[in-house]
Design a protein around this motif. Sequence first.
Motif, PDB file in Angstrom:
ATOM      1  N   PRO A  62      40.218  95.244  26.150  1.00 17.83           N
ATOM      2  CA  PRO A  62      40.090  94.064  27.025  1.00 17.83           C
ATOM      3  C   PRO A  62      40.652  92.790  26.408  1.00 17.83           C
ATOM      4  CG  PRO A  62      38.047  95.314  26.986  1.00 17.83           C
ATOM      5  CD  PRO A  62      38.919  95.883  25.911  1.00 17.83           C
ATOM      6  N   LYS A  63      40.627  92.687  25.079  1.00 19.40           N
ATOM      7  CA  LYS A  63      41.156  91.503  24.407  1.00 19.40           C
ATOM      8  C   LYS A  63      42.681  91.456  24.467  1.00 19.40           C
ATOM      9  CE  LYS A  63      37.302  91.469  21.095  1.00 19.40           C
ATOM     10  NZ  LYS A  63      36.659  90.254  21.603  1.00 19.40           N
ATOM     11  N   ILE A  64      43.307  92.604  24.708  1.00 20.20           N
ATOM     12  CA  ILE A  64      44.766  92.676  24.721  1.00 20.20           C
ATOM     13  C   ILE A  64      45.330  92.640  26.140  1.00 20.20           C
ATOM     14  CG2 ILE A  64      46.765  94.075  24.056  1.00 20.20           C
ATOM     15  CD1 ILE A  64      45.110  95.253  21.797  1.00 20.20           C
ATOM     16  N   PHE A  90      50.147 104.657  25.327  1.00 18.04           N
ATOM     17  CA  PHE A  90      49.195 103.549  25.453  1.00 18.04           C
ATOM     18  C   PHE A  90      48.998 102.791  24.142  1.00 18.04           C
ATOM     19  CE2 PHE A  90      47.271 105.919  29.244  1.00 18.04           C
ATOM     20  CZ  PHE A  90      47.979 105.144  30.140  1.00 18.04           C
ATOM     21  N   PRO A  91      48.789 103.501  23.009  1.00 22.17           N
ATOM     22  CA  PRO A  91      48.634 102.760  21.742  1.00 22.17           C
ATOM     23  C   PRO A  91      49.852 101.919  21.381  1.00 22.17           C
ATOM     24  CG  PRO A  91      47.828 104.993  21.486  1.00 22.17           C
ATOM     25  CD  PRO A  91      48.514 104.939  22.813  1.00 22.17           C
ATOM     26  N   LEU A  92      51.051 102.450  21.614  1.00 25.78           N
ATOM     27  CA  LEU A  92      52.266 101.691  21.312  1.00 25.78           C
ATOM     28  C   LEU A  92      52.355 100.454  22.196  1.00 25.78           C
ATOM     29  CD1 LEU A  92      54.933 101.390  19.805  1.00 25.78           C
ATOM     30  CD2 LEU A  92      55.994 102.887  21.522  1.00 25.78           C
ATOM     31  N   LEU A  93      52.023 100.603  23.477  1.00 29.11           N
ATOM     32  CA  LEU A  93      52.049  99.466  24.394  1.00 29.11           C
ATOM     33  C   LEU A  93      51.042  98.396  23.966  1.00 29.11           C
ATOM     34  CD1 LEU A  93      53.095  98.209  27.027  1.00 29.11           C
ATOM     35  CD2 LEU A  93      51.292  99.471  28.244  1.00 29.11           C
ATOM     36  N   LEU A  94      49.844  98.819  23.602  1.00 33.65           N
ATOM     37  CA  LEU A  94      48.823  97.871  23.149  1.00 33.65           C
ATOM     38  C   LEU A  94      49.254  97.168  21.867  1.00 33.65           C
ATOM     39  CD1 LEU A  94      45.553  99.925  23.781  1.00 33.65           C
ATOM     40  CD2 LEU A  94      46.411  97.990  25.105  1.00 33.65           C
ATOM     41  N   LEU A  95      49.892  97.910  20.963  1.00 37.01           N
ATOM     42  CA  LEU A  95      50.351  97.314  19.714  1.00 37.01           C
ATOM     43  C   LEU A  95      51.433  96.272  19.969  1.00 37.01           C
ATOM     44  CD1 LEU A  95      50.432  97.177  16.619  1.00 37.01           C
ATOM     45  CD2 LEU A  95      52.053  99.092  16.658  1.00 37.01           C
ATOM     46  N   LEU A  96      52.382  96.600  20.819  1.00 37.80           N
ATOM     47  CA  LEU A  96      53.470  95.667  21.119  1.00 37.80           C
ATOM     48  C   LEU A  96      52.946  94.394  21.780  1.00 37.80           C
ATOM     49  CD1 LEU A  96      56.225  98.139  22.409  1.00 37.80           C
ATOM     50  CD2 LEU A  96      56.107  97.001  20.179  1.00 37.80           C
ATOM     51  N   ILE A  97      52.005  94.541  22.709  1.00 32.25           N
ATOM     52  CA  ILE A  97      51.438  93.369  23.372  1.00 32.25           C
ATOM     53  C   ILE A  97      50.655  92.511  22.383  1.00 32.25           C
ATOM     54  CG2 ILE A  97      49.791  92.595  25.133  1.00 32.25           C
ATOM     55  CD1 ILE A  97      50.534  95.036  26.781  1.00 32.25           C
ATOM     56  N   SER A  98      49.877  93.175  21.521  1.00 37.87           N
ATOM     57  CA  SER A  98      49.088  92.420  20.539  1.00 37.87           C
ATOM     58  C   SER A  98      49.978  91.686  19.546  1.00 37.87           C
ATOM     59  CB  SER A  98      48.139  93.359  19.804  1.00 37.87           C
ATOM     60  OG  SER A  98      48.848  94.287  19.000  1.00 37.87           O
ATOM     61  N   LEU A  99      51.123  92.292  19.195  1.00 37.03           N
ATOM     62  CA  LEU A  99      52.061  91.633  18.276  1.00 37.03           C
ATOM     63  C   LEU A  99      52.787  90.486  18.984  1.00 37.03           C
ATOM     64  CD1 LEU A  99      53.617  94.738  16.466  1.00 37.03           C
ATOM     65  CD2 LEU A  99      52.095  93.030  15.456  1.00 37.03           C
ATOM     66  N   LEU A 100      53.183  90.727  20.235  1.00 35.93           N
ATOM     67  CA  LEU A 100      53.938  89.729  20.984  1.00 35.93           C
ATOM     68  C   LEU A 100      53.102  88.474  21.241  1.00 35.93           C
ATOM     69  CD1 LEU A 100      56.549  89.002  22.508  1.00 35.93           C
ATOM     70  CD2 LEU A 100      55.574  90.114  24.534  1.00 35.93           C
ATOM     71  N   PHE A 101      51.852  88.673  21.593  1.00 32.63           N
ATOM     72  CA  PHE A 101      50.975  87.534  21.908  1.00 32.63           C
ATOM     73  C   PHE A 101      50.037  87.182  20.751  1.00 32.63           C
ATOM     74  CE2 PHE A 101      52.191  89.323  26.021  1.00 32.63           C
ATOM     75  CZ  PHE A 101      52.591  88.177  26.707  1.00 32.63           C
ATOM     76  N   LYS A 102      50.308  87.803  19.593  1.00 35.51           N
ATOM     77  CA  LYS A 102      49.564  87.514  18.365  1.00 35.51           C
ATOM     78  C   LYS A 102      48.044  87.647  18.566  1.00 35.51           C
ATOM     79  CE  LYS A 102      53.156  84.409  16.658  1.00 35.51           C
ATOM     80  NZ  LYS A 102      53.494  83.051  16.173  1.00 35.51           N
ATOM     81  N   LYS A 103      47.673  88.768  19.173  1.00 36.95           N
ATOM     82  CA  LYS A 103      46.251  89.033  19.389  1.00 36.95           C
ATOM     83  C   LYS A 103      45.735  89.968  18.316  1.00 36.95           C
ATOM     84  CE  LYS A 103      46.342  88.298  24.391  1.00 36.95           C
ATOM     85  NZ  LYS A 103      45.967  88.824  25.715  1.00 36.95           N
ATOM     86  N   LYS A 104      44.712  89.543  17.640  1.00 36.00           N
ATOM     87  CA  LYS A 104      44.071  90.364  16.620  1.00 36.00           C
ATOM     88  C   LYS A 104      42.649  89.881  16.448  1.00 36.00           C
ATOM     89  CE  LYS A 104      45.332  89.674  12.376  1.00 36.00           C
ATOM     90  NZ  LYS A 104      46.115  89.507  11.151  1.00 36.00           N
ATOM     91  N   GLU A 105      41.847  90.694  15.786  1.00 32.25           N
ATOM     92  CA  GLU A 105      40.459  90.345  15.579  1.00 32.25           C
ATOM     93  C   GLU A 105      40.364  89.183  14.588  1.00 32.25           C
ATOM     94  OE1 GLU A 105      36.228  92.485  14.305  1.00 32.25           O
ATOM     95  OE2 GLU A 105      38.117  93.590  14.246  1.00 32.25           O
ATOM     96  N   GLU A 106      39.544  88.222  14.917  1.00 33.29           N
ATOM     97  CA  GLU A 106      39.356  87.091  14.036  1.00 33.29           C
ATOM     98  C   GLU A 106      38.564  87.524  12.810  1.00 33.29           C
ATOM     99  OE1 GLU A 106      37.527  83.951  16.130  1.00 33.29           O
ATOM    100  OE2 GLU A 106      39.154  83.722  17.595  1.00 33.29           O
ATOM    101  N   SER A 107      39.013  87.076  11.650  1.00 39.43           N
ATOM    102  CA  SER A 107      38.313  87.399  10.414  1.00 39.43           C
ATOM    103  C   SER A 107      36.948  86.762  10.396  1.00 39.43           C
ATOM    104  CB  SER A 107      39.121  86.934   9.200  1.00 39.43           C
ATOM    105  OG  SER A 107      39.347  85.555   9.266  1.00 39.43           O
ATOM    106  N   GLN A 108      35.972  87.556   9.917  1.00 36.66           N
ATOM    107  CA  GLN A 108      34.614  87.040   9.898  1.00 36.66           C
ATOM    108  C   GLN A 108      34.405  86.097   8.704  1.00 36.66           C
ATOM    109  OE1 GLN A 108      32.578  87.725  12.423  1.00 36.66           O
ATOM    110  NE2 GLN A 108      34.247  88.908  13.349  1.00 36.66           N
TER     111      GLN A 108
END
Length: 362
Positions: free
Chosen positions: A75-77, A344-362
């Motif tokens: 959902p975050k991606i 699906f994993p490749l698509l999610l990875l590309l979108i997360s890289l393109l829009f710089k989406k990743k989990e925030e460090s705690q």
Amino acid sequence: MKTSSKINSAQLFFIIFQTQVGVGVLSLPSSLYAGAGTDGWITLLITGFAIQLIIFILYMLSNRFPSLTLFEYAPKIIGKYVAFVVSLLYTLFAISTAVIVLELFETTIKTWILFRTPMFVIFLLLTVSGTYLAIGRIKVMGRFYQFVSVLIIPLIIMAAYTLKDADIRYILPIGQNGLETILKATQQGIVSMLGFEIVLFIYPYVQSKGKAALKSLTLANVAVTLLYSFLTFTTYVFFSPAQLEMIPEPLVYMLKGVSFVVVDRVDLLFLSIWIVSVMTSYVSYLYIAGRGIQHLTKRKKTTGPILTAAFIALFFSMFSHDRYTVEMISSYHAKASYFFALGFPLLLLLISLLFKKKEESQ
């Protein structure tokens, strides 16, 4: 997410290894021979390299959200509505995989061991034991997988023993079918070695993430590749090409003619070990399905969702159990598996890289 259970690098290795080594090992030499002839064992080596590239993609995606499963970071991606559909599809894929494992298990056991046992009883043998293990914590699964992996050693020894009757001329000249044919057959190898995608759902539970996790994933893939290549190679040098065209499960036929002073039916011993590997694959996909149902229904505990997934898989496995129908269903499932293991994993990875989406460090 907070995890109450963690697995170490060794347990991660064995979870990936045991999930990959599954029901397809019996018919793999035959299906590879149909696609690449006696060069099928070379196809498996190339397949292992291709799977390693896929594993690296899955690792990169998981490492961007180290404390979340795919159900939680999708959902975050891509947004919650599209992610809901993706999560539902993954859940259905896991359940369908469990159904196919049950059906292949039933047809094989019915053919080789329990000829007159009712179909439902054979299904229950795997369903009850597998569900009991799946509802435990992931650490329990990891420990069990690690414990039963020692059974692979006698399996290798039994296969190696047949090499005394091998004829290397059966596979000569090496590469006779051409590189293009060998590469085309890799699709059979990838489908038979599926299971590595479970990392998308257990990565949050790994103690040592990063390079240590990637190392475990790589070693598991190397171990499975070498095991499958060796087992396939032994059948190709044991049976002539004419025999391989007629034998659907050459590994069992090969061991059926082997006997020792203490053990007369080595093929039954082999199938006993194979049953354990089938159960671990079944448990892994049942676990994924249960986690998917838990996420979709917003349940706090996994016991109910896993029981639900087990019941659904058992229910649908009762409808089609003849070998032809199972093979037809498996062919459709194989085509869909490319989307779930890579697409699906490749698509999610590309979108997360393109829009710089990743989990925030705690």
